[in-house]
Design a protein around this motif. Structure first.
Motif, PDB file in Angstrom:
ATOM      1  N   THR A   1       0.844  -1.206   0.000  1.00  0.00           N
ATOM      2  CA  THR A   1       0.000   0.000   0.000  1.00  0.00           C
ATOM      3  C   THR A   1       0.877   1.253   0.000  1.00  0.00           C
ATOM      4  OG1 THR A   1      -0.168  -0.084   2.417  1.00  0.00           O
ATOM      5  CG2 THR A   1      -1.941  -1.130   1.151  1.00  0.00           C
ATOM      6  N   LEU A   2       1.972   1.217  -0.767  1.00  0.00           N
ATOM      7  CA  LEU A   2       2.937   2.314  -0.760  1.00  0.00           C
ATOM      8  C   LEU A   2       2.285   3.654  -1.094  1.00  0.00           C
ATOM      9  CD1 LEU A   2       6.000   2.987  -0.499  1.00  0.00           C
ATOM     10  CD2 LEU A   2       6.119   2.794  -2.989  1.00  0.00           C
ATOM     11  N   HIS A   3       2.528   4.640  -0.258  1.00  0.00           N
ATOM     12  CA  HIS A   3       2.081   6.013  -0.480  1.00  0.00           C
ATOM     13  C   HIS A   3       3.296   6.926  -0.467  1.00  0.00           C
ATOM     14  CE1 HIS A   3      -2.369   5.385   0.934  1.00  0.00           C
ATOM     15  NE2 HIS A   3      -2.097   4.780  -0.209  1.00  0.00           N
ATOM     16  N   LEU A   4       3.113   8.164  -0.943  1.00  0.00           N
ATOM     17  CA  LEU A   4       4.205   9.135  -0.967  1.00  0.00           C
ATOM     18  C   LEU A   4       3.727  10.496  -0.482  1.00  0.00           C
ATOM     19  CD1 LEU A   4       5.326   7.002  -3.226  1.00  0.00           C
ATOM     20  CD2 LEU A   4       6.736   8.932  -3.930  1.00  0.00           C
ATOM     21  N   VAL A   5       4.619  11.181   0.214  1.00  0.00           N
ATOM     22  CA  VAL A   5       4.399  12.596   0.513  1.00  0.00           C
ATOM     23  C   VAL A   5       4.310  13.341  -0.816  1.00  0.00           C
ATOM     24  CG1 VAL A   5       5.432  14.672   1.522  1.00  0.00           C
ATOM     25  CG2 VAL A   5       5.651  12.464   2.708  1.00  0.00           C
ATOM     26  N   GLY A   6       3.331  14.227  -0.957  1.00  0.00           N
ATOM     27  CA  GLY A   6       3.174  14.992  -2.187  1.00  0.00           C
ATOM     28  C   GLY A   6       2.252  14.340  -3.200  1.00  0.00           C
ATOM     29  N   ILE A   7       1.812  13.121  -2.895  1.00  0.00           N
ATOM     30  CA  ILE A   7       0.858  12.424  -3.756  1.00  0.00           C
ATOM     31  C   ILE A   7      -0.368  12.023  -2.941  1.00  0.00           C
ATOM     32  CG2 ILE A   7       0.439  10.393  -5.208  1.00  0.00           C
ATOM     33  CD1 ILE A   7       3.430  10.398  -5.870  1.00  0.00           C
ATOM     34  N   ASP A   8      -0.115  11.334  -1.830  1.00  0.00           N
ATOM     35  CA  ASP A   8      -1.207  10.865  -0.983  1.00  0.00           C
ATOM     36  C   ASP A   8      -1.470  11.783   0.201  1.00  0.00           C
ATOM     37  OD1 ASP A   8      -1.681   8.025  -2.220  1.00  0.00           O
ATOM     38  OD2 ASP A   8       0.487   8.236  -1.992  1.00  0.00           O
ATOM     39  N   CYS A   9      -0.589  12.747   0.402  1.00  0.00           N
ATOM     40  CA  CYS A   9      -0.799  13.817   1.380  1.00  0.00           C
ATOM     41  C   CYS A   9      -0.033  15.030   0.868  1.00  0.00           C
ATOM     42  CB  CYS A   9      -0.319  13.404   2.779  1.00  0.00           C
ATOM     43  SG  CYS A   9       1.467  13.065   2.889  1.00  0.00           S
ATOM     44  N   ASN A  10      -0.240  16.172   1.475  1.00  0.00           N
ATOM     45  CA  ASN A  10       0.408  17.392   0.994  1.00  0.00           C
ATOM     46  C   ASN A  10       1.929  17.260   1.017  1.00  0.00           C
ATOM     47  OD1 ASN A  10      -1.934  18.805   0.392  1.00  0.00           O
ATOM     48  ND2 ASN A  10      -2.118  19.644   2.451  1.00  0.00           N
ATOM     49  N   GLY A  11       2.560  17.870  -0.002  1.00  0.00           N
ATOM     50  CA  GLY A  11       4.001  17.760  -0.158  1.00  0.00           C
ATOM     51  C   GLY A  11       4.736  19.078  -0.080  1.00  0.00           C
ATOM     52  N   GLY A  12       5.842  19.156  -0.839  1.00  0.00           N
ATOM     53  CA  GLY A  12       6.813  20.223  -0.663  1.00  0.00           C
ATOM     54  C   GLY A  12       6.604  21.488  -1.465  1.00  0.00           C
ATOM     55  N   MET A  13       5.544  21.597  -2.279  1.00  0.00           N
ATOM     56  CA  MET A  13       5.324  22.822  -3.044  1.00  0.00           C
ATOM     57  C   MET A  13       4.607  23.872  -2.200  1.00  0.00           C
ATOM     58  SD  MET A  13       4.538  21.645  -6.956  1.00  0.00           S
ATOM     59  CE  MET A  13       5.664  20.540  -7.825  1.00  0.00           C
ATOM     60  N   ALA A  14       5.210  24.149  -1.055  1.00  0.00           N
ATOM     61  CA  ALA A  14       4.685  25.149  -0.122  1.00  0.00           C
ATOM     62  C   ALA A  14       5.835  25.619   0.766  1.00  0.00           C
ATOM     63  CB  ALA A  14       3.564  24.555   0.728  1.00  0.00           C
ATOM     64  N   GLU A  15       5.620  26.699   1.484  1.00  0.00           N
ATOM     65  CA  GLU A  15       6.693  27.244   2.327  1.00  0.00           C
ATOM     66  C   GLU A  15       7.058  26.304   3.467  1.00  0.00           C
ATOM     67  OE1 GLU A  15       6.845  31.780   2.775  1.00  0.00           O
ATOM     68  OE2 GLU A  15       4.698  31.370   2.471  1.00  0.00           O
ATOM     69  N   TYR A  16       6.101  25.489   3.895  1.00  0.00           N
ATOM     70  CA  TYR A  16       6.353  24.533   4.968  1.00  0.00           C
ATOM     71  C   TYR A  16       5.731  23.190   4.609  1.00  0.00           C
ATOM     72  CZ  TYR A  16       7.653  28.577   7.819  1.00  0.00           C
ATOM     73  OH  TYR A  16       8.266  29.703   8.302  1.00  0.00           O
ATOM     74  N   VAL A  17       6.349  22.112   5.099  1.00  0.00           N
ATOM     75  CA  VAL A  17       5.852  20.766   4.838  1.00  0.00           C
ATOM     76  C   VAL A  17       6.187  19.896   6.041  1.00  0.00           C
ATOM     77  CG1 VAL A  17       8.014  20.166   3.643  1.00  0.00           C
ATOM     78  CG2 VAL A  17       5.956  18.805   3.216  1.00  0.00           C
ATOM     79  N   ILE A  18       5.362  18.879   6.282  1.00  0.00           N
ATOM     80  CA  ILE A  18       5.675  17.925   7.357  1.00  0.00           C
ATOM     81  C   ILE A  18       6.000  16.568   6.751  1.00  0.00           C
ATOM     82  CG2 ILE A  18       4.345  19.069   9.171  1.00  0.00           C
ATOM     83  CD1 ILE A  18       2.091  17.025   8.665  1.00  0.00           C
ATOM     84  N   ALA A  19       6.864  15.826   7.448  1.00  0.00           N
ATOM     85  CA  ALA A  19       7.279  14.496   7.002  1.00  0.00           C
ATOM     86  C   ALA A  19       7.618  13.655   8.227  1.00  0.00           C
ATOM     87  CB  ALA A  19       8.485  14.594   6.072  1.00  0.00           C
ATOM     88  N   PRO A  20       7.511  12.330   8.116  1.00  0.00           N
ATOM     89  CA  PRO A  20       7.832  11.459   9.252  1.00  0.00           C
ATOM     90  C   PRO A  20       9.292  11.584   9.681  1.00  0.00           C
ATOM     91  CG  PRO A  20       6.598  10.251   7.573  1.00  0.00           C
ATOM     92  CD  PRO A  20       6.994  11.558   6.959  1.00  0.00           C
ATOM     93  N   ILE A  21       9.534  11.486  10.977  1.00  0.00           N
ATOM     94  CA  ILE A  21      10.883  11.601  11.524  1.00  0.00           C
ATOM     95  C   ILE A  21      11.857  10.640  10.840  1.00  0.00           C
ATOM     96  CG2 ILE A  21      12.283  11.093  13.579  1.00  0.00           C
ATOM     97  CD1 ILE A  21      10.004  12.266  15.268  1.00  0.00           C
ATOM     98  N   GLU A  22      11.418   9.377  10.654  1.00  0.00           N
ATOM     99  CA  GLU A  22      12.323   8.370  10.111  1.00  0.00           C
ATOM    100  C   GLU A  22      12.640   8.586   8.639  1.00  0.00           C
ATOM    101  OE1 GLU A  22       8.130   6.642   9.767  1.00  0.00           O
ATOM    102  OE2 GLU A  22       9.297   7.818  11.217  1.00  0.00           O
ATOM    103  N   ARG A  23      11.939   9.519   7.992  1.00  0.00           N
ATOM    104  CA  ARG A  23      12.177   9.789   6.572  1.00  0.00           C
ATOM    105  C   ARG A  23      13.040  11.026   6.334  1.00  0.00           C
ATOM    106  NH1 ARG A  23      11.872   5.152   4.280  1.00  0.00           N
ATOM    107  NH2 ARG A  23       9.871   4.099   4.487  1.00  0.00           N
ATOM    108  N   ILE A  24      13.491  11.648   7.393  1.00  0.00           N
ATOM    109  CA  ILE A  24      14.314  12.849   7.262  1.00  0.00           C
ATOM    110  C   ILE A  24      15.771  12.450   7.009  1.00  0.00           C
ATOM    111  CG2 ILE A  24      15.031  14.999   8.356  1.00  0.00           C
ATOM    112  CD1 ILE A  24      12.007  14.761   7.868  1.00  0.00           C
TER     113      ILE A  24
END
Length: 333
Positions: free
Chosen positions: A102-125
């Protein structure tokens, strides 16, 4: 915060949105650079099966930590591995989470980086190496795709290579293979402007509109054919041609996402005992290697042909949906 919003097929806008709340286990990042990917173009065209409007696109981005990370301090330059996995399916439980069921991606299945701020999971940083710019850091995701293809395809230094497609992924594959010791890389691309960039990067260029690809490859390989073919184009004519230009017992590696089933000459594959493999995104190790590669090979930055202000959001998509010299187009926040 200023955001680029996908509103529907061929429709984007610039809007002010609230800064996202930092949920548990996630990190708030101030965006620096974000690239337009082929997947973003599919979303823009209304052709992506999962992306739903309104959406902030963008899964290739860099920025600096604002808050939420347990060890990285505020201002740390980072990029993000945008894969969102379930952690419960068989691939995830056997160390193959990049092909999560059930692979999902930031910016496809939830809001992504085309904004001044974005959130992402700790383990993905992923922190950027000290000498890597934020601009180059936003290129780490497509380079990871190329690294994965080279490793999964089991490329051996010194082998002849044909790369179909001189877009971002095709040229990232060519440059990655070059860094791995490939000396005879042929890039096939019908867009003369993109071929010019490939030639500037030192690759042998073939325009299939005016050249016989099969004959040219045979000439370049003393009549044997190419050891490897990497399909980064995803056009039905490519997969048909790939079995011709690859040598006996050669290997075809498909990176491109075909929108419709394509015809493959299976009899030719049998007679030549070909191997054909397919790759999807990247593993965590591929992502790490991509960071190391960018840090040691800053010439990858030459793939970034346009860096636009947010106010020119539409121009970015126009550059990549019409015949231009654009390879990687980024926005700078």
């Amino acid at each position: 915060m200023k955001s680029i919003i996908y509103e529907g097929p061929n429709l984007i806008s610039i809007q002010e949105k609230d800064i996202p709340e930092v949920k548990e286990g996630w990190v708030l990042i101030k965006t620096s650079h974000v690239g337009i990917c082929g997947t973003d173009l599919n979303i823009y065209a209304g052709a992506h099966p999962r992306a739903k409007a309104p959406l902030i696109m963008g899964h290739e981005f860099s920025g600096t930590i604002v808050k939420g990370h347990p060890t990285f301090s505020e201002g740390t330059p980072v990029t993000v591995n945008p894969l969102l996995t379930c952690g419960k399916c068989k691939p995830c439980l056997t160390g193959q989470s990049h092909v999560c069921e059930t692979l999902h991606l930031v910016g496809i299945d939830c809001n992504g980086g085309m904004a001044e701020y974005v959130i992402a999971p700790i383990e993905r940083i992923a922190p950027l190496p000290a000498d890597t710019s934020l601009k180059l850091g936003a290129l780490m995701e497509p380079v990871a795709v190329a690294v994965h293809a080279a490793r999964q395809g089991e490329y051996i230094p010194g082998d002849h290579v044909v790369v179909y497609g001189a877009g971002t992924i095709g040229l990232c594959v060519a440059m990655t293979l070059k860094s791995y010791g490939a000396t005879n890389i042929m890039v096939v691309e019908p867009n003369e402007l993109r071929l010019k960039k490939a030639k500037e990067l030192g690759f042998h260029c073939i325009n299939p509109m005016i050249q016989d690809v099969h004959e040219t490859v045979r000439e370049m390989t003393n009549g044997t054919g190419s050891d490897f073919v990497f399909d980064c184009a995803g056009h039905p004519s490519v997969i048909q041609q790939a079995t011709k230009v690859v040598k006996v017992r050669g290997r075809v590696v498909v990176l491109a996402a075909y929108k419709k089933p394509a015809e493959v000459n299976l009899l030719e594959g049998m007679f030549k005992e070909l191997s054909m493999s397919f790759t999807r995104v990247y593993t965590n190790r591929d992502f790490e290697i991509a960071g190391e590669l960018l840090n040691s090979a800053p010439e990858f930055e030459r793939l970034i042909t346009h860096v636009l202000p947010v106010e020119e959001a539409q121009k970015g998509f126009d550059l990549l949906t019409t015949p231009t010299d654009a390879i990687k187009v980024m926005y700078k926040f």
